[in-house]
Scaffold this active site. Structure first.
Site, PDB file in Angstrom:
ATOM      1  N   GLN A 186      37.019 -48.815 -20.908  1.00  0.00           N
ATOM      2  CA  GLN A 186      36.795 -47.370 -21.030  1.00  0.00           C
ATOM      3  C   GLN A 186      37.418 -46.649 -19.834  1.00  0.00           C
ATOM      4  O   GLN A 186      36.960 -46.840 -18.705  1.00  0.00           O
ATOM      5  CB  GLN A 186      35.278 -47.137 -21.055  1.00  0.00           C
ATOM      6  CG  GLN A 186      34.854 -45.698 -21.128  1.00  0.00           C
ATOM      7  CD  GLN A 186      33.345 -45.550 -20.890  1.00  0.00           C
ATOM      8  OE1 GLN A 186      32.734 -46.365 -20.204  1.00  0.00           O
ATOM      9  NE2 GLN A 186      32.757 -44.507 -21.432  1.00  0.00           N
ATOM     10  N   GLY A 187      38.440 -45.847 -20.071  1.00  0.00           N
ATOM     11  CA  GLY A 187      39.106 -45.136 -18.975  1.00  0.00           C
ATOM     12  C   GLY A 187      38.648 -43.688 -18.884  1.00  0.00           C
ATOM     13  O   GLY A 187      39.272 -42.792 -19.470  1.00  0.00           O
ATOM     14  N   TYR A 188      37.550 -43.455 -18.200  1.00  0.00           N
ATOM     15  CA  TYR A 188      36.996 -42.106 -18.097  1.00  0.00           C
ATOM     16  C   TYR A 188      37.045 -41.587 -16.660  1.00  0.00           C
ATOM     17  O   TYR A 188      37.771 -40.664 -16.338  1.00  0.00           O
ATOM     18  CB  TYR A 188      35.545 -42.082 -18.600  1.00  0.00           C
ATOM     19  CG  TYR A 188      35.418 -42.068 -20.118  1.00  0.00           C
ATOM     20  CD1 TYR A 188      36.381 -42.674 -20.916  1.00  0.00           C
ATOM     21  CD2 TYR A 188      34.345 -41.448 -20.740  1.00  0.00           C
ATOM     22  CE1 TYR A 188      36.269 -42.670 -22.291  1.00  0.00           C
ATOM     23  CE2 TYR A 188      34.224 -41.434 -22.128  1.00  0.00           C
ATOM     24  CZ  TYR A 188      35.192 -42.048 -22.890  1.00  0.00           C
ATOM     25  OH  TYR A 188      35.078 -42.036 -24.243  1.00  0.00           O
ATOM     26  N   SER A 189      36.213 -42.198 -15.779  1.00  0.00           N
ATOM     27  CA  SER A 189      36.093 -41.701 -14.409  1.00  0.00           C
ATOM     28  C   SER A 189      37.423 -41.789 -13.667  1.00  0.00           C
ATOM     29  O   SER A 189      38.262 -42.643 -13.958  1.00  0.00           O
ATOM     30  CB  SER A 189      35.075 -42.541 -13.636  1.00  0.00           C
ATOM     31  OG  SER A 189      33.813 -42.393 -14.194  1.00  0.00           O
ATOM     32  N   GLU A 240      26.188 -44.460 -25.942  1.00  0.00           N
ATOM     33  CA  GLU A 240      26.114 -45.373 -24.792  1.00  0.00           C
ATOM     34  C   GLU A 240      24.695 -45.409 -24.237  1.00  0.00           C
ATOM     35  O   GLU A 240      24.218 -46.415 -23.755  1.00  0.00           O
ATOM     36  CB  GLU A 240      27.096 -44.931 -23.695  1.00  0.00           C
ATOM     37  CG  GLU A 240      27.060 -45.827 -22.454  1.00  0.00           C
ATOM     38  CD  GLU A 240      27.902 -45.326 -21.289  1.00  0.00           C
ATOM     39  OE1 GLU A 240      28.482 -44.238 -21.387  1.00  0.00           O
ATOM     40  OE2 GLU A 240      27.958 -46.038 -20.269  1.00  0.00           O
ATOM     41  N   SER A 294      25.314 -40.578 -13.551  1.00  0.00           N
ATOM     42  CA  SER A 294      24.375 -40.904 -12.484  1.00  0.00           C
ATOM     43  C   SER A 294      22.998 -40.319 -12.798  1.00  0.00           C
ATOM     44  O   SER A 294      22.864 -39.404 -13.615  1.00  0.00           O
ATOM     45  CB  SER A 294      24.869 -40.349 -11.152  1.00  0.00           C
ATOM     46  OG  SER A 294      24.764 -38.940 -11.167  1.00  0.00           O
ATOM     47  N   ASN A 295      21.968 -40.852 -12.140  1.00  0.00           N
ATOM     48  CA  ASN A 295      20.617 -40.339 -12.385  1.00  0.00           C
ATOM     49  C   ASN A 295      20.496 -38.868 -11.992  1.00  0.00           C
ATOM     50  O   ASN A 295      19.675 -38.137 -12.554  1.00  0.00           O
ATOM     51  CB  ASN A 295      19.588 -41.198 -11.654  1.00  0.00           C
ATOM     52  CG  ASN A 295      19.338 -42.509 -12.389  1.00  0.00           C
ATOM     53  OD1 ASN A 295      20.133 -42.903 -13.257  1.00  0.00           O
ATOM     54  ND2 ASN A 295      18.246 -43.171 -12.071  1.00  0.00           N
ATOM     55  N   GLU A 296      21.328 -38.438 -11.045  1.00  0.00           N
ATOM     56  CA  GLU A 296      21.332 -37.008 -10.696  1.00  0.00           C
ATOM     57  C   GLU A 296      21.786 -36.184 -11.907  1.00  0.00           C
ATOM     58  O   GLU A 296      21.190 -35.151 -12.225  1.00  0.00           O
ATOM     59  CB  GLU A 296      22.282 -36.753  -9.508  1.00  0.00           C
ATOM     60  CG  GLU A 296      21.751 -37.232  -8.164  1.00  0.00           C
ATOM     61  CD  GLU A 296      21.850 -38.742  -7.960  1.00  0.00           C
ATOM     62  OE1 GLU A 296      22.465 -39.428  -8.805  1.00  0.00           O
ATOM     63  OE2 GLU A 296      21.298 -39.241  -6.965  1.00  0.00           O
TER      64      GLU A 296
END
Lengths: 409, 371
Positions: A138-141, A256, A395-397
Site C-alpha cells: 500500500q503506497g499511501y504515506s 482497514e 494514528s490514535n491522535e
C-alpha cells in the site's frame, strides 16, 4: 488451549439469526487445527518471526476452503459473509494461533477493485489476490504526508497511454515482498488538496522503482521507503476516475479499520501472559505476587470490555446502524490495551524483561524456551511492535480527532 | 570518609568535557556501528573515560578521587546519559568503586582504586542487590569459602576482571564480601544482550571455592558498604534515567516545533501541547527526586536513603514509561524507526528501570514508615 475453550460462552452471543455461529466457530477451529502448518503454528504460538511463505501457505489453505475472501461477494469468488461471520472467523483463527491475514490485497485493494474497477481490472487482479499469488503493498504515506495524508506529493504525469510517476512513499509495509502496489498519486495540483489524487496500480518490477528497507524499533525489517524515478505506469491502471483517489482511499481505510481491535489475538496473548506470570511468580514474595495479580485482573477486565465493545459494534453494523466512529473507538482502545498488556508481560519476566535481541526470535523455541532471555525476545518483540499500533493505520491522535469531530458536529 | 562537593568551576569544566566526549564518541551512528560488530567491544571508550579522569569521580579526595559527593556523581551520570554509554561506568566505577572505597585495608584499597581510576581493571559487584531474591551464600571449608546461589541478569558479568562477591555466611548469617580476580574464579554463566544493547548474564555458583584471602569486608562493615553501594547504585541508575528523559523531552520539543502537518507545526495542536507539558512535568519531578536521593548519600540517614531509594525508583519508573512512550508516539513514524534516537532512548529507559527493580523491590510499608 484448554483455557481458551472455556471462554467459549463469553464469546458466543445468545441470539444468532443469519447463521449458526456456534457451529461455524467450531468448524473454523477444527479447520485451523487440521490445516495450519505445524511449523507456522509453532511460530505463532511462541512469538517467533514469520516469513512470507508462512502467510502465503496459510492464506492459500483458507482459499482452498473458500474462506480467504469470505466477505467478498460471491460473484467475485467470496462467500458473502456478514460482518458477524467475518468477525467470528477472524477471532477463531487468531485464538487458534493462525497468522493474521495480510490485508493489503484481500481487505484493501480487492474491495476497491470489485466496487470501482473496470471489468478488465477485475479479471486481471482479483484472481491473484484470492489465490495469494500476487502480493500487494500500500503506497499511501509519504515523508511529509503521514497523519496529513492528503498532503501527498508523489506525482503522476500523463504521457500518452502512460503515467510517469515521481516521488517517494514511506512506511510501505512488506513492499520488499510485493508484486504490486496500490498507490495514491497526485495527478493534478488543486486548491483543495483532497482533489487531484488518483488511485493507481503499480507493478513493482517496473524500472525506476527502488525499495529501501526501514528497520523499526524492534530491529525487524517490516517496512520500507519506496522511491519512484520516472516510473512508467499504463494509464489503464487507474482505478475509478482520475482524481477519485481520495474517495477510494476513504472507502478502503474504513475497511482497514473494521476489525482493528484484533480481539482474538489479545485473548490468546492474555493466556500466554498468565502462563508467563505463573512461571515467574515463584520468585516473587506473596506481596509482590498480590500486586501483580491485581494489575493482571484489571487488564483482564479491560480485555473483557474490549471484546464486549467490539461485539456491540458488530451488532450495530449488522443492524445497519453506524455511528461512523466505531472503528476509531476500537482502534484507540484496542491498541492502547495491547500496549498495556505487553508492558505487563515484559515486567512479569522480572529482571529478564530487560533482555532483547531481534535474532533470538528467528527460529528456536521462543516463549517455550527454557532460557528466560529467549522468552524475553518474544515478549519484548510484542512490547516493541505494540508501539507501532498507535501510530500506523491512522494514528490514535487522528482517531481521536475523528471521534470528537463527529460527536461535536 | 569525607566527601567534598566539586566547586562550581570544576563542575562546569567536567560538564563541558563530558558533553564533548558524548558528542564525539557517542554519536548514535557510532554507537549502532559498535553494537553491530561481533563480538561487541564494550570497553572501547574505557581508556578515554580514564584519561578524562572521570573514573575518579565517585571517590573522595583522600583516595585520589574528585570528591565523591552523591550529587556530583549524579550530575555526571546525567550528562553521560545522553550517549547511552556501552561501558560499565555505573557498574564498575560507581557501584564496585563504592565497595572498594569502603575496604578496611588501606594499602590494598589505595592500589585497587588507583587501578580502577586508571582504567586498567573492571570490577563488578555480584549479589546483594536487594530487589531480587539473589542472595548468595557461602560455607567455610578447609580451602576457603564455597559459594552457592543464582544471580539473574548481572550486567557486564563477562567483562569484569574482578568479582566482588557479596554472600551471606551460612553459619553465622553475617554478610561477607569476597574480592576475587576473574582468573582465579569460575561460575557457570550464560550471556545475553539487553534491550539497550548492553551485555548481561545469568550466573550459577555451585560451590566454587574462593580462598580465605579473598575476604574484602565482613560483618557490620560489609553491611554498611553494601548499603552504601546500593544507594549509590540506585542513585546512579535514576540519574541515568533522568538524563535520558531530558534528551527525550528536548527531542520531542524540537520535533513539535519543526514537524509540519495540515499546514502548521504539530506543536500548535493543543492536545499535543498538553501532553508535552505533562512530559515536562514528569521529567522535572523525576529529576527532583533523583537529586533528593543523591543528596541523601552526602547527608541523609540510612532511613532517608532507604525510603528515597524506593520513592525515586517508583517515581522514575512511571516517568520513564510515560516519557519514553509519549516521545515515540509524538514522533509518529520517525519514533518507530531504528535509525532515529527516540526508540533507543526508550529502550535504554526500559533497561535502566528493569535494572532499578533488581535493586529495589516494591516492599516498602508506607503505613509503618515514621513520619
Amino acid at each position: 488451549m484448554q483455557q481458551i475453550e472455556n471462554q467459549e460462552s463469553e464469546l458466543v452471543p445468545q441470539s444468532h439469526n443469519e447463521f449458526d455461529e456456534i457451529d461455524f466457530r467450531k468448524e473454523v477451529r477444527q479447520f485451523v487445527r487440521d490445516n495450519l502448518a505445524s511449523e507456522t503454528r509453532h511460530k505463532v504460538e511462541n512469538g517467533l518471526y514469520l516469513s512470507k511463505s508462512d502467510y502465503v501457505a496459510w492464506q492459500q489453505a483458507l482459499h482452498r476452503k473458500g474462506w480467504f475472501a469470505g466477505a467478498w461477494p460471491q460473484e467475485f469468488g467470496g462467500s458473502d459473509w456478514s460482518v458477524r461471520q467475518e468477525h467470528a472467523f477472524l477471532q477463531e483463527c487468531a485464538l487458534n494461533a493462525a497468522p493474521i491475514i495480510i490485508p493489503y490485497g484481500v481487505n484493501m485493494v480487492g474491495p476497491v477493485l470489485y466496487t470501482f474497477g473496470t471489468e478488465e481490472q477485475k479479471r486481471e487482479y482479483l484472481p491473484g489476490i484470492i489465490s495469494s499469488d500476487t502480493w500487494w503493498c500500500q503506497g499511501y504515506s509519504e515523508p511529509n504526508a503521514g497523519s496529513d495524508l492528503a498532503a501527498l506529493t508523489t506525482t503522476a504525469v500523463r504521457d500518452g497511454d502512460f503515467f510517469v510517476v515521481n516521488g517517494t512513499k514511506m512506511w510501505t509495509t512488506e513492499a520488499h515482498w510485493a508484486d504490486m502496489m496500490h498507490c495514491l498519486v497526485r495527478t493534478e495540483k488543486t486548491a483543495r488538496k483532497q482533489q487531484g489524487i488518483t488511485f493507481l496500480l503499480i507493478d513493482m518490477k517496473t524500472p525506476g522503482i527502488t525499495v529501501e528497507p526501514i528497520v523499526t524499533l524492534d530491529g525487524v525489517h517490516h517496512t520500507n521507503q519506496v522511491f519512484f524515478d520516472n516510473v512508467r505506469v499504463p494509464a489503464k491502471n487507474v482505478v475509478g476516475a482520475e482524481g477519485d483517489g481520495w474517495k477510494l482511499a476513504k472507502f478502503l481505510l474504513a475497511r482497514e479499520r473494521s476489525f482493528i481491535a484484533d480481539t482474538g489475538s489479545k485473548m490468546r496473548m492474555m493466556q500466554q501472559i498468565k502462563v508467563t506470570l505463573r512461571q515467574y511468580a515463584q520468585a516473587l514474595s506473596p506481596y509482590q505476587r498480590a500486586l501483580k495479580e491485581a494489575a493482571l485482573a484489571e487488564l483482564d477486565a479491560s480485555l473483557t470490555a474490549l471484546v464486549a465493545l467490539e461485539r456491540e459494534y458488530v451488532d450495530e453494523w449488522m443492524a445497519g446502524r453506524d455511528d461512523g466512529i466505531g472503528a476509531s473507538v476500537l482502534k484507540v482502545r484496542g491498541s492502547e490495551l495491547l500496549q498495556r498488556m505487553t508492558i505487563f508481560w515484559r515486567d512479569a519476566l522480572g529482571p529478564h524483561g530487560a533482555a532483547y535481541r531481534a535474532e533470538d526470535r528467528v527460529g528456536g523455541e521462543g516463549l517455550n524456551a527454557k532460557e528466560p532471555w529467549i522468552q524475553a525476545a518474544a515478549v519484548n518483540y510484542g512490547y516493541l511492535y505494540a508501539r507501532c499500533w498507535s501510530v500506523f493505520g491512522g494514528s490514535n491522535e487522528i482517531q481521536r480527532n475523528i471521534i470528537s469531530a463527529t460527536l461535536l458536529r | 570518609m569525607t566527601y567534598t562537593p566539586l566547586d562550581s568551576e570544576s563542575k562546569s569544566i567536567i560538564e563541558s568535557t563530558l558533553r564533548r566526549f558524548v558528542a564525539e564518541s557517542y554519536d548514535l551512528g557510532l554507537r549502532r556501528a559498535r553494537l553491530s560488530q561481533s563480538p561487541i567491544d564494550y570497553l572501547s571508550c574505557w581508556p578515554v573515560l580514564a584519561e578524562l579522569g572521570i573514573l575518579a569521580a565517585p571517590f573522595p579526595e583522600e583516595l585520589g578521587g574528585l570528591g565523591g559527593c552523591g550529587s556530583d556523581v549524579a550530575d555526571i551520570v546525567q550528562t553521560l546519559a545522553k550517549g547511552m554509554l556501552l561501558e560499565p561506568f555505573i557498574e564498575s566505577a560507581v557501584i564496585a568503586g563504592s565497595i572498594l572505597a569502603d575496604g578496611t585495608n588501606a594499602v590494598i584499597r589505595q592500589e585497587l582504586i588507583e587501578e580502577l581510576i586508571g582504567g586498567s581493571c573492571i570490577s563488578i559487584l555480584l549479589g546483594a542487590r536487594g530487589g531480587l531474591p539473589d542472595a548468595l551464600r557461602c560455607e567455610r571449608t578447609a580451602a576457603g569459602y564455597a559459594v552457592y546461589g543464582r544471580l539473574a541478569v548481572v550486567p557486564f558479568a563477562a567483562q569484569a576482571d574482578v568479582w566482588l562477591i557479596a554472600a551471606v555466611d551460612a553459619e553465622s548469617g553475617n554478610p561477607l564480601i569476597l574480592r576475587v580476580p576473574r582468573k582465579h574464579a569460575t561460575a557457570a554463566c550464560q550471556h545475553f544482550q539487553l534491550i539497550d544493547g548492553l551485555p548481561a548474564g545469568d550466573m550459577l555458583f555451585d560451590g566454587q571455592v574462593m580462598p580465605e584471602s579473598a575476604v574484602w569486608l565482613e560483618g557490620d562493615s560489609a553491611k554498611r558498604a553494601l548499603d552504601m553501594a546500593r544507594t549509590r547504585a540506585v542513585s546512579a541508575y535514576c540519574s541515568d534515567a533522568v538524563g535520558v528523559m531530558a534528551s527525550l523531552v528536548e527531542m520531542t520539543g524540537e520535533y513539535l516545533r519543526a514537524r509540519v502537518q495540515f499546514g502548521v507545526n504539530i506543536g500548535s495542536f493543543q492536545a499535543l501541547q498538553h501532553r508535552f507539558a505533562d512530559m515536562h512535568i514528569a521529567y522535572v519531578e523525576a529529576r527532583a527526586i533523583a537529586r533528593a536521593l543523591a543528596r541523601s548519600i552526602d547527608d541523609g540517614t540510612a532511613g532517608d536513603q532507604a525510603w528515597l531509594r524506593f520513592a525515586a525508583t517508583s517515581v522514575i519508573e512511571r516517568a520513564a514509561e510515560k516519557i519514553g512512550h509519549e516521545a515515540i508516539q509524538m514522533h509518529g513514524g520517525m519514533g518507530l524507526t531504528e535509525e532515529f534516537g527516540v526508540s533507543h532512548y526508550n529502550a535504554r529507559l526500559v533497561a535502566v528501570t528493569r535494572m532499578l527493580r533488581t535493586w529495589v523491590g516494591p516492599e516498602m510499608a508506607p503505613l509503618d514508615r515514621d513520619q
